[in-house]
Write a protein that holds these residues in place. Structure first.
Motif, PDB file in Angstrom:
ATOM      1  N   GLY A 256       0.870  -1.322  -0.086  1.00 49.34           N
ATOM      2  CA  GLY A 256      -0.122  -0.025  -0.040  1.00 49.34           C
ATOM      3  C   GLY A 256       0.818   1.312   0.080  1.00 49.34           C
ATOM      4  O   GLY A 256       0.181   2.362  -0.045  1.00 49.34           O
ATOM      5  N   PHE A 257       2.220   1.109   0.090  1.00 43.20           N
ATOM      6  CA  PHE A 257       3.101   2.151  -0.017  1.00 43.20           C
ATOM      7  C   PHE A 257       3.134   2.812  -1.300  1.00 43.20           C
ATOM      8  O   PHE A 257       2.962   2.268  -2.132  1.00 43.20           O
ATOM      9  CB  PHE A 257       4.444   1.916   0.535  1.00 43.20           C
ATOM     10  N   CYS A 258       3.253   4.275  -1.428  1.00 38.97           N
ATOM     11  CA  CYS A 258       3.448   4.970  -2.729  1.00 38.97           C
ATOM     12  C   CYS A 258       4.951   5.185  -2.790  1.00 38.97           C
ATOM     13  O   CYS A 258       5.634   6.028  -1.609  1.00 38.97           O
ATOM     14  CB  CYS A 258       2.602   6.091  -2.759  1.00 38.97           C
ATOM     15  N   ASP A 259       5.682   5.314  -3.919  1.00 39.63           N
ATOM     16  CA  ASP A 259       7.149   5.544  -4.088  1.00 39.63           C
ATOM     17  C   ASP A 259       6.834   7.255  -4.607  1.00 39.63           C
ATOM     18  O   ASP A 259       6.581   7.675  -5.543  1.00 39.63           O
ATOM     19  CB  ASP A 259       7.646   5.185  -5.337  1.00 39.63           C
ATOM     20  N   SER A 260       7.398   8.195  -3.512  1.00 44.05           N
ATOM     21  CA  SER A 260       7.197   9.586  -3.647  1.00 44.05           C
ATOM     22  C   SER A 260       7.754  10.154  -4.852  1.00 44.05           C
ATOM     23  O   SER A 260       7.277  11.086  -5.611  1.00 44.05           O
ATOM     24  CB  SER A 260       7.510  10.246  -2.370  1.00 44.05           C
ATOM     25  N   TYR A 261       9.032   9.846  -5.305  1.00 43.15           N
ATOM     26  CA  TYR A 261       9.650  10.212  -6.539  1.00 43.15           C
ATOM     27  C   TYR A 261       9.094   9.817  -7.741  1.00 43.15           C
ATOM     28  O   TYR A 261       8.823  10.648  -8.676  1.00 43.15           O
ATOM     29  CB  TYR A 261      11.185   9.836  -6.497  1.00 43.15           C
ATOM     30  N   ARG A 262       8.808   8.586  -7.822  1.00 39.31           N
ATOM     31  CA  ARG A 262       8.050   8.260  -9.051  1.00 39.31           C
ATOM     32  C   ARG A 262       6.548   8.784  -9.244  1.00 39.31           C
ATOM     33  O   ARG A 262       6.159   8.922 -10.364  1.00 39.31           O
ATOM     34  CB  ARG A 262       8.000   6.668  -9.084  1.00 39.31           C
ATOM     35  N   GLU A 263       6.062   9.144  -8.143  1.00 41.13           N
ATOM     36  CA  GLU A 263       4.557   9.882  -8.125  1.00 41.13           C
ATOM     37  C   GLU A 263       4.799  10.957  -8.697  1.00 41.13           C
ATOM     38  O   GLU A 263       3.703  11.471  -9.687  1.00 41.13           O
ATOM     39  CB  GLU A 263       3.930   9.705  -6.714  1.00 41.13           C
ATOM     40  N   ILE A 264       5.774  11.755  -8.198  1.00 41.20           N
ATOM     41  CA  ILE A 264       5.629  13.251  -8.806  1.00 41.20           C
ATOM     42  C   ILE A 264       6.383  13.297 -10.212  1.00 41.20           C
ATOM     43  O   ILE A 264       6.321  13.997 -11.070  1.00 41.20           O
ATOM     44  CB  ILE A 264       6.832  13.976  -7.813  1.00 41.20           C
ATOM     45  N   ASN A 265       7.261  12.181 -10.641  1.00 46.25           N
ATOM     46  CA  ASN A 265       8.050  11.992 -11.662  1.00 46.25           C
ATOM     47  C   ASN A 265       7.822  10.648 -12.426  1.00 46.25           C
ATOM     48  O   ASN A 265       8.452   9.768 -12.249  1.00 46.25           O
ATOM     49  CB  ASN A 265       9.747  12.161 -11.447  1.00 46.25           C
ATOM     50  N   PRO A 266       6.547  10.538 -13.040  1.00 44.14           N
ATOM     51  CA  PRO A 266       6.112   9.093 -13.514  1.00 44.14           C
ATOM     52  C   PRO A 266       6.889   8.538 -14.494  1.00 44.14           C
ATOM     53  O   PRO A 266       6.622   7.331 -14.736  1.00 44.14           O
ATOM     54  CB  PRO A 266       4.673   9.416 -13.867  1.00 44.14           C
ATOM     55  N   ASP A 267       7.454   9.251 -15.220  1.00 41.95           N
ATOM     56  CA  ASP A 267       8.087   8.790 -16.689  1.00 41.95           C
ATOM     57  C   ASP A 267       9.547   8.315 -16.393  1.00 41.95           C
ATOM     58  O   ASP A 267      10.554   9.202 -16.174  1.00 41.95           O
ATOM     59  CB  ASP A 267       8.219   9.745 -17.670  1.00 41.95           C
ATOM     60  N   PRO A 268      10.091   7.191 -16.331  1.00 45.93           N
ATOM     61  CA  PRO A 268      11.372   6.584 -16.057  1.00 45.93           C
ATOM     62  C   PRO A 268      12.261   6.678 -17.247  1.00 45.93           C
ATOM     63  O   PRO A 268      13.548   6.456 -17.091  1.00 45.93           O
ATOM     64  CB  PRO A 268      11.066   5.142 -15.705  1.00 45.93           C
ATOM     65  N   VAL A 269      11.678   7.213 -18.390  1.00 38.32           N
ATOM     66  CA  VAL A 269      12.769   7.537 -19.479  1.00 38.32           C
ATOM     67  C   VAL A 269      12.928   9.193 -19.378  1.00 38.32           C
ATOM     68  O   VAL A 269      14.338   9.372 -19.399  1.00 38.32           O
ATOM     69  CB  VAL A 269      12.072   7.355 -20.841  1.00 38.32           C
ATOM     70  N   LEU A 270      12.041   9.757 -19.145  1.00 38.53           N
ATOM     71  CA  LEU A 270      12.145  11.348 -19.178  1.00 38.53           C
ATOM     72  C   LEU A 270      12.869  11.964 -17.772  1.00 38.53           C
ATOM     73  O   LEU A 270      13.579  12.735 -17.668  1.00 38.53           O
ATOM     74  CB  LEU A 270      10.901  12.227 -19.569  1.00 38.53           C
ATOM     75  N   THR A 271      12.539  10.981 -16.708  1.00 38.32           N
ATOM     76  CA  THR A 271      12.909  11.443 -15.341  1.00 38.32           C
ATOM     77  C   THR A 271      13.209  10.153 -14.447  1.00 38.32           C
ATOM     78  O   THR A 271      12.713   9.515 -13.579  1.00 38.32           O
ATOM     79  CB  THR A 271      11.862  12.146 -14.567  1.00 38.32           C
ATOM     80  N   PRO A 272      14.286   9.509 -15.088  1.00 37.10           N
ATOM     81  CA  PRO A 272      14.907   8.260 -14.496  1.00 37.10           C
ATOM     82  C   PRO A 272      14.978   8.582 -12.930  1.00 37.10           C
ATOM     83  O   PRO A 272      15.022   7.420 -12.249  1.00 37.10           O
ATOM     84  CB  PRO A 272      16.092   7.895 -15.367  1.00 37.10           C
TER      85      PRO A 272
END
Length: 362
Positions: A256-272
């Motif tokens: 149930g936890f959320c990844d804070s960085y990936r939530e704000i920066n969802p694209d692993p290509v543009l914002t790895p």
């Protein structure tokens, strides 16, 4: 040494956005909600690279990083009781008071608020503190560095111990080239025990929430995210066509936890969001790479939070140099990640993850 808190310099396409502002131990009210006054809580994940000992001036650089950003909570990796004592003293010299959770090994929690409970777990530690009357349980992890099988698709051994498969390569280049068998990679990754020890703190965090506390979880996992190794990146960053469901972040997400960085920066290509290996101008490149002929960049440092009506994620960005090490060269990251670049000695081979929340306080 930074005695007067200097503003961070920025690099990246959104220069100046979301700058961490200097604050005091009493966070400034931001808004009102039905659950109370919303106040900012800044959470930092910080691998301090053996207490800054690998860089000249590294110890001061650790304290300068904290003193400039002034996070409310710091999750430390590659620490020790002695290094924590030194850091608390260095921060006091800079006019800041922090408390620690008395952890006996290298993962620690520092808080600007008195710690009311603390516990140690294998590869993890916990600190509970009250933030304006809202109690928060914060977990700091530093997971097994061996079985670093994110290297296998990059053509290097991942330090898997014998008698397991691929152990014959140690940390060296694989003569036959990349290993892209995702089932093998996931099986060896599971053997690391990283996911198993994390399940222990996930169970503890569930008990903390049943007691009415908010829960945060951060650390250097020595393992990438399952959100970063899918079809979007399979032909990038020397993944060599490999999709891997990395089990530790998947278990945290399933809990149930959320990844804070990936939530704000969802694209692993543009914002790895790569956190390792970070460039460090004070260190020789040979100290910053373990796979010198590969693109070994990964996001292995994380700040997770469990959703709650009293908590809102506001932002997440990287603190540290905007460059990384790729094939034994210093390169500038070309994507859209946001970096707050240090004007002081950078003490580590990682970048810091800094996530900001709004917390409803009483």
């Amino acid at each position: 040494m930074i005695k007067h808190h200097e503003p961070l310099e920025t690099a990246g396409p959104t220069v100046g956005a979301g700058a961490p502002a200097a604050g005091t131990a009493e966070a400034a009210p931001q808004d009102e909600s039905e659950h109370g006054t919303l106040q900012k809580l800044k959470v930092m994940q910080f691998n301090i690279w053996l207490g800054g000992s690998e860089v000249e001036g590294g110890r001061a650089g650790i304290a300068d990083t904290v003193a400039t950003v002034e996070p409310d909570v710091v999750m430390l990796s590659e620490s020790s009781p002695e290094r924590v004592t030194n850091l608390l003293a260095d921060l006091a010299e800079r006019g800041l008071t922090y408390f620690d959770n008395k952890n006996p090994d290298d993962r620690a929690v520092l808080s600007r608020y008195p710690i009311i409970e603390h516990t140690s777990f294998p590869s993890w530690s916990k600190a509970v503190f009250s933030f304006g009357g809202t109690e928060i349980a914060a977990y700091s992890g530093h997971l097994e560095y061996r079985y670093y099988v994110t290297y296998l698709p990059r053509g290097y051994g991942g330090g898997t111990p014998p008698p397991l498969e691929t152990s014959e390569y140690g940390w060296k280049k694989i003569p036959t080239g990349p290993i892209t068998d995702a089932d093998l990679i996931m099986r060896l990754n599971e053997a690391s025990g990283r996911t198993k020890v994390t399940q222990t703190v996930l169970a503890d965090a569930a008990e903390e929430r049943s007691a009415g506390r908010l829960t945060l979880l951060a650390g250097d996992f020595n393992e990438p995210s399952h959100q970063d190794w899918d079809h979007r990146t399979q032909d990038l960053f020397d993944h060599h066509g490999t999709n891997v469901t990395w089990s530790t972040t998947k278990a945290i997400e399933d809990a149930g936890f959320c990844d804070s960085y990936r939530e704000i920066n969802p694209d692993p290509v543009l914002t790895p969001g790569f956190t390792w290996p970070s460039d460090n101008p004070g260190a020789d490149i040979s100290k910053l790479t373990w796979a010198p002929d590969a693109d070994e960049r990964d996001r292995i440092d994380f700040v997770f939070y469990y959703p709650d009506e009293r908590l809102r994620l506001h932002d997440s960005l990287l603190v540290g140099p905007s460059g990384s090490i790729v094939r034994s060269k210093r390169v500038q990251e070309p994507g859209k990640d946001r970096f707050w670049c240090p004007t002081w000695t950078w003490p580590t081979d990682h970048k810091v993850v800094l996530s900001t929340f709004h917390i409803a306080t009483r």
